[in-house]
Design a protein around this motif. Structure first.
Motif, PDB file in Angstrom:
ATOM      1  N   ASP A   3      27.729  -6.072  47.320  1.00  0.00           N
ATOM      2  CA  ASP A   3      27.374  -5.831  45.921  1.00  0.00           C
ATOM      3  C   ASP A   3      26.969  -4.389  45.663  1.00  0.00           C
ATOM      4  N   LEU A   7      28.674  -1.969  42.965  1.00  0.00           N
ATOM      5  CA  LEU A   7      27.905  -1.364  41.879  1.00  0.00           C
ATOM      6  C   LEU A   7      28.156   0.140  41.802  1.00  0.00           C
ATOM      7  N   TYR A  10      31.539   0.745  40.241  1.00  0.00           N
ATOM      8  CA  TYR A  10      31.468   0.523  38.789  1.00  0.00           C
ATOM      9  C   TYR A  10      30.807   1.717  38.095  1.00  0.00           C
ATOM     10  N   SER A  38      22.731  -1.550  31.970  1.00  0.00           N
ATOM     11  CA  SER A  38      21.893  -2.746  31.829  1.00  0.00           C
ATOM     12  C   SER A  38      22.674  -3.996  32.210  1.00  0.00           C
ATOM     13  N   VAL A  39      23.935  -4.056  31.785  1.00  0.00           N
ATOM     14  CA  VAL A  39      24.791  -5.195  32.125  1.00  0.00           C
ATOM     15  C   VAL A  39      25.022  -5.253  33.637  1.00  0.00           C
ATOM     16  N   PHE A  40      25.299  -4.096  34.248  1.00  0.00           N
ATOM     17  CA  PHE A  40      25.515  -4.046  35.697  1.00  0.00           C
ATOM     18  C   PHE A  40      24.282  -4.547  36.454  1.00  0.00           C
ATOM     19  N   LEU A  42      21.878  -6.484  35.458  1.00  0.00           N
ATOM     20  CA  LEU A  42      21.694  -7.922  35.257  1.00  0.00           C
ATOM     21  C   LEU A  42      22.688  -8.717  36.087  1.00  0.00           C
ATOM     22  N   HIS A  43      23.940  -8.253  36.117  1.00  0.00           N
ATOM     23  CA  HIS A  43      24.992  -8.977  36.834  1.00  0.00           C
ATOM     24  C   HIS A  43      24.698  -9.056  38.331  1.00  0.00           C
ATOM     25  N   PHE A  44      24.256  -7.937  38.904  1.00  0.00           N
ATOM     26  CA  PHE A  44      24.006  -7.906  40.345  1.00  0.00           C
ATOM     27  C   PHE A  44      22.590  -8.357  40.717  1.00  0.00           C
ATOM     28  N   GLU A  45      21.789  -8.706  39.693  1.00  0.00           N
ATOM     29  CA  GLU A  45      20.434  -9.237  39.898  1.00  0.00           C
ATOM     30  C   GLU A  45      19.614  -8.340  40.824  1.00  0.00           C
TER      31      GLU A  45
END
Length: 269
Positions: A3, A7, A10, A38-40, A42-45
């Motif tokens: 991950d 990240l 991305y 912010s989306v990234f 959240l997605h990868f927690e």
């Protein structure tokens, strides 16, 4: 592929777009980085949801330090930085950014989100309106240097609060006082360095009690995301700066306005 590496990839793709827009519009890129990063996150927690926005804002500011430097160098070479005004503007934005950075941890996440969205919607409406009407022949005098520093202190504080380089606020302010659009963008790029530097100092200091360097953080700044963004934005920012010579001012303003509205809607949602 783990991950963390994903990240970084991305963020590198994000940085390539952000760098070009930073050079073209003098915005530093935070308007794009904050909602998408912010989306990234959240997605990868990576962190708790309630801390996502402040980490995105802080990381955005840190990346702007590099992106704005690259953009400002290109604008300086093209003669688009009004250095007779820049020191006074930089003094104001530095003071505002430093204050805002230290206060960051005291602001509820929802307040930052709302301030971001409302600010950029108002800026977008103003910029789009000015791009569709005939250029004004009214020459407005620049305020005295003390008043100019006061205005830019407010600009710097708000910019650091929402993680942007300041161009979204500085460009409309300077063009209102009859500064040429391209020179306003160049000045905003240079001032983005100052906002990012002093804002980052505040975010790193205030965030040091929340996150550890061993976990990839410098205060609120998430270092892997920062690395991904700046490894591409540094190279694409000069391309955007060069493009200002080939696009008409009205087109630049419309691009600016459309970008702001999209980002504001994304942040609200």
């Amino acid at each position: 592929m783990n991950d963390l590496l994903l990240l970084i990839i991305y963020c590198a793709l994000l940085g390539s777009v952000v760098g070009f827009l930073a050079g073209l519009l003098g915005i530093g890129g935070g308007l794009v980085i904050v909602p998408i990063l912010s989306v990234f996150l959240l997605h990868f927690e990576i962190i708790p949801p309630e801390q996502v926005v402040i980490v995105a804002v802080a990381t955005s500011l840190a990346s702007i330090l590099f992106t704005s430097t690259s953009s400002a160098i290109a604008h300086h070479k093209n003669g688009n930085v009004p250095w007779h005004l820049a020191p006074w503007i930089m003094t104001g934005v530095a003071l505002g950014a430093l204050i805002s950075g230290f206060m960051a941890a005291l602001l509820p996440e929802q307040v930052v989100r709302i301030v971001f969205a409302v600010s950029v919607v108002l800026i977008a409406i103003k910029m789009f309106y000015s791009s569709t009407k005939a250029e004004s022949t009214t020459e407005r005098q620049m305020p005295n240097k003390g008043l100019l520093t006061f205005f830019t202190t407010i600009t710097g504080a708000l910019s650091a609060m929402i993680g942007i380089g300041g161009g979204a606020l500085l460009v409309p302010l300077l063009t209102f006082f009859s500064i040429d659009m391209k020179k306003a963008i160049g000045c905003a790029s240079a001032c983005g360095i100052v906002i990012a530097l002093f804002g980052s100092i505040g975010y790193i200091s205030s965030g040091s009690v929340h996150f550890a360097l061993a976990d990839g953080f410098a205060g609120f700044v998430y270092l892997p995301a920062l690395l991904g963004i700046v490894c591409t934005s540094w190279f694409t920012a000069p391309l955007g700066a060069k493009s200002t010579h080939y696009l008409p001012v009205s087109t630049i303003k419309k691009i600016f306005a459309a970008l702001l509205l999209v980002m504001a809607v994304n942040m609200i949602m």
